[in-house]
Design an enzyme around this catalytic site. Sequence first.
Site, PDB file in Angstrom:
ATOM      1  N   LYS B 109      22.982  79.793  23.072  1.00 30.04           N
ATOM      2  CA  LYS B 109      23.864  80.955  23.234  1.00 30.04           C
ATOM      3  C   LYS B 109      23.714  81.886  22.033  1.00 30.04           C
ATOM      4  O   LYS B 109      24.603  81.991  21.197  1.00 30.04           O
ATOM      5  CB  LYS B 109      25.303  80.481  23.385  1.00 30.04           C
ATOM      6  CG  LYS B 109      25.515  79.690  24.685  1.00 30.04           C
ATOM      7  CD  LYS B 109      26.888  79.074  24.728  1.00 30.04           C
ATOM      8  CE  LYS B 109      27.107  78.336  26.036  1.00 30.04           C
ATOM      9  NZ  LYS B 109      28.398  77.636  26.064  1.00 30.04           N
ATOM     10  N   LYS B 192      30.345  85.950  23.669  1.00 32.40           N
ATOM     11  CA  LYS B 192      31.661  85.323  23.486  1.00 32.40           C
ATOM     12  C   LYS B 192      31.826  84.766  22.063  1.00 32.40           C
ATOM     13  O   LYS B 192      32.951  84.640  21.566  1.00 32.40           O
ATOM     14  CB  LYS B 192      31.883  84.221  24.537  1.00 32.40           C
ATOM     15  CG  LYS B 192      30.996  82.991  24.367  1.00 32.40           C
ATOM     16  CD  LYS B 192      31.756  81.866  23.741  1.00 32.40           C
ATOM     17  CE  LYS B 192      31.010  80.594  23.481  1.00 32.40           C
ATOM     18  NZ  LYS B 192      29.647  80.466  23.242  1.00 32.40           N
ATOM     19  N   ASN B 257      32.356  79.034  15.850  1.00 32.86           N
ATOM     20  CA  ASN B 257      32.565  80.460  15.580  1.00 32.86           C
ATOM     21  C   ASN B 257      34.036  80.748  15.322  1.00 32.86           C
ATOM     22  O   ASN B 257      34.388  81.529  14.444  1.00 32.86           O
ATOM     23  CB  ASN B 257      32.038  81.281  16.753  1.00 32.86           C
ATOM     24  CG  ASN B 257      30.529  81.152  16.871  1.00 32.86           C
ATOM     25  OD1 ASN B 257      29.780  81.702  16.081  1.00 32.86           O
ATOM     26  ND2 ASN B 257      30.080  80.368  17.843  1.00 32.86           N
TER      27      ASN B 257
END
Lengths: 527, 341
Positions: B109, B192, B257
């Site tokens: 990702k 995201k 994150n």
Amino acid sequence: MMNINQDAERIAVEVVQRVMERWGGSAERIEDVLFDTIYQERRRLETDPMGTPAQARYYDGLQARAIKAGHQQQRELLREVVERFVYEIQGHFDKRVYRLATKVVPTGLNLMLNTMSPIRLLEGVFDGSGGFINQVTLAGHTDLLQKLANIGTIVLVPTHVSNLDSVLVGFSLYQMGLPPFSYGAGLNLFANRLFGFFMNHLGAYKVDRRKKAALYKDVLKTYAGVTMELGYHNLFFPGGTRSRSGGIERKLKLGLQGMALNAYIHNLMANRPKPDIFIVPCTINYQLVLEAKTLIDDFLKAEGKSRYIIEDDESSKPKLILQFARRLFRLQSKVHLVFGHPMDPFGNLVDEKGRSMDARGRPIDRTRYVFVNGAPGFDAQRDREYTLELADAVVQQYAAYTVVKPVNLVSYAIMQRLKTENPELDIYRLLRTGGRKPSFNLGEIYKDIQLLIEELQVMETQGRLKLDPLMHSNDMVMVLEQALAHLSSDQEHPVLTRRGDRLFHHDRNLLLYYGNRLGLHPAMEAK
Amino acid sequence: MKKDFDISVIGAGAFGTTLASLLTMAGRRVLLWTRRRELADEINQEHSNKRYLKDISLPRELTADTDIKAAVRASDMVLMVVPSKYFRSVARMVGEVILGDQVLLHATKGIQVEPFKRMSQILREETPALKIGVISGPNLAREIMAGKPAGAVIASRFDEVILKTQALFEGSLLRIYQARDVVGAEVGGAFKNIIALAAGAVDGMDLGDNIKALLLTRGLNEMTRFGLSLGAKPLTFLGLAGIGDLMATCASRLSRNNQVGFRLAKGESLQQIITHMNHVAEGVTTTKAVMSHALDLGLDLHVVAGVHKVLYEGYTVHDAMQWMLANRPGREIDFGSERCV
């Protein structure tokens, strides 16, 4: 090289068998396709000027027979229609239709064209000294094309702006020592004896674009596929029709392109000794286009109303063709044919030995792409995606190998200035009225084209497009002069003229058309 | 010819090891590739991966290897789970041996910064594979390793890729849904992480749930607009790869994150946080990639710009938040047909 006419029977048998395998299964499917074809053909014949009473009687009779027929008889009737289509495509036409078609050419010219070798005629018209080939510059991967033509089957897919395209391509292939390519040409081209000569030289087969039946389209596709499998090089225009806007094709029709992959898989499954199919994009770059006026007028009509088939344009009038050819000759106008890098049916580049290479230049075993359970096989969904992949690669090469010519550059510059100086006008009003100023100062236009050339030269170094050799000189006066010579060459209907230090725009539709070659180019749109 | 393994997983980080273990537990024969010999030995002999999955036992049947050529040849399906930073170099090695009939998946990702590239674009550039797919969705590695069920999408242009991936995961804890939109799945999964950084910062500042919901919703809007400009389908962002992944990442402290954002708000510097993290927080580089590309595309992305200010422009989290709140609100939905003002 085999002769496609000598192989006609073999091709016909194979096409009929394949089409029958696809449509001739269940009773329901046979009935659907048979009656749909009859309906579509009868409907066509109501308005088709080339339709004859004999054809109408045939389909009336076929309908009567089909209604009474049982499953087996309907299957036989379907076979009959498929065979009829195949023979029409191969050229066994109703003589009355053919006579009618040839009447389009006026008697005097017809006589001249019939008594003179069309090649000699073109040589004389285009270039009295060194032959027609001197007007046409062949560039790009010509060596690779010639080498690969001996290793596998070539499918040449050029951009398309004019009915002269197929003539130019056919003549160029002939000059390169390549055998005729199989090409599906519209019936209207066969009606013109000049084009007809080249169509036959190309190994052209006949496509009736008025026939809308799905069965007919399938027969056409299958015919192309079978000829590819049998090793006949093919030519088709994947844009489907001449570009109306003047821009290069961005969306391609996938049906015929898909046949290249189909033929490749068939060849692998049949273990043929030369199974490979190589796709070669090609751009055809003119300074002036014979049918420009008709095409851009069609483009500017309200969306959805443009005609897919135009049969009454400049290319159907031999007098106009001759005048146009003489203009090109007088202007010493070069036509650039640029052959792109040959690819496999998946969009990978191919080297001179016919090996597919990945983006890193490593050889690929391309047979693996079509494996199903360890052996070559069909997978409709997969193959559609592969064909999309190929179409993307063709479009990218079209952009990279498009040659921007002085006419394109200057037309684009004038259109941009018209738009900038008349922001309140929409494009249609601008084209119609020409805005506030009927002319522009020469110095301003020099500045505009100087800036544009600098930008385009950067794009060329990035491999995003190509420039006419004149634009490498940075000689703005020469660039503008050449563009003006072309754009004012039709003295009755000039597009752009110079008086003193001012440039007068007369035909803005044509400025838009020639400018679109640059303005609609992906590299310019990405700016 | 039947291959020795059902799938080769390339990359033994937290998520690669998790997916490999999950599939092994579902009865698949899995070969896990890592470039480090000692990690391969640890997985094969001690059945653990302490660096990335501390205190978790891996299935005994899971096999690890360091020979990438052998790993790629061992299966018909190859799944790359490699940080975006190393993705291209590993893809190039995979490209040396992979064949056109093999399925090539990835579950990374992230986005390459310069030039801007999605992972599947890199796969096309570095390998001859065409049958490519992306797995994306709310998949926190530790939850999956704890035996908790989850869902993801497999997005591919090829039916074969979708069906084979679903079959592979059948009977596992991960429910795999079908999708066509590769661009949307990749953008959703990468984007995201930027929102998760911001959500972590909001938590760290203890600003409450209202503003967090505002941030997520505006973030989803920006994700959608950015995705659309790259050719994604808008509805993809209402699915697992969009809002699904966003919900999990922004709500969970297990998200790397999210943790980075939280610690930034508590006053730690980015350098300090990264130095002490075992894991890669993809959102940090993705912010740079998206911000730069959005400028090229002429897109105005406020949440991304706010995060970018903290990570790369020397703003404190507090200042960046003030900057974001000072912007005059415009239309709420600005990628559809809604007309306002």
